[in-house]
Design a protein around this motif. Structure first.
Motif, short mmCIF file in Angstrom:
data_model
loop_
_atom_site.label_atom_id
_atom_site.label_comp_id
_atom_site.label_asym_id
_atom_site.label_seq_id
_atom_site.Cartn_x
_atom_site.Cartn_y
_atom_site.Cartn_z
N MET A 223 -2.21 2.77 2.82
CA MET A 223 -2.48 1.57 3.58
C MET A 223 -1.16 0.83 3.81
O MET A 223 -0.32 0.74 2.94
N LEU A 224 -1.02 0.29 4.98
CA LEU A 224 0.19 -0.44 5.36
C LEU A 224 0.04 -1.91 5.01
O LEU A 224 -0.92 -2.55 5.39
N PHE A 225 1.00 -2.42 4.25
CA PHE A 225 1.00 -3.85 3.92
C PHE A 225 2.16 -4.49 4.63
O PHE A 225 3.29 -4.00 4.59
N ARG A 226 1.89 -5.59 5.29
CA ARG A 226 2.93 -6.29 6.03
C ARG A 226 3.31 -7.56 5.29
O ARG A 226 2.48 -8.18 4.62
N SER A 227 4.56 -7.94 5.46
CA SER A 227 5.04 -9.12 4.76
C SER A 227 4.45 -10.39 5.34
O SER A 227 3.94 -10.43 6.46
N GLU A 228 4.55 -11.46 4.56
CA GLU A 228 4.08 -12.76 5.03
C GLU A 228 4.88 -13.21 6.25
O GLU A 228 4.34 -13.81 7.17
N GLY A 229 6.17 -12.86 6.27
CA GLY A 229 7.01 -13.19 7.43
C GLY A 229 6.52 -12.52 8.69
O GLY A 229 6.54 -13.11 9.77
#
Length: 70
Positions: free
Chosen positions: A1-7
């Motif tokens: 699964m791809l997790f993206r940063s808060e930014g």
């Protein structure tokens, strides 16, 4: 699964807001152009339409006038 940063999420939100604001101005000033662009999008197929509808649902919370496009 791809997790993206808060930014990334923050930037994506800003990008959606900017696109929604532009679309609102175009609906006011160039409604025929929006109609033509929407027809072009529909002619490209269901995938394009579903991605557009998903995007409109995301921005319609803050820009309710756009909900009618989805």
């Amino acid at each position: 699964m791809l997790f993206r940063s808060e930014g990334f999420a923050t930037k994506a939100g800003k990008d959606r807001a900017q696109a929604a604001q532009l679309l609102e101005v175009m609906l006011e000033d160039l409604p025929d152009a929006v109609t033509v662009a929407h027809a072009s999008l529909v002619s490209r197929g269901r995938g394009w339409v579903s991605r557009f509808q998903r995007a409109i649902r995301k921005v319609a919370k803050d820009y309710p006038r756009l909900a009618k496009l989805g």
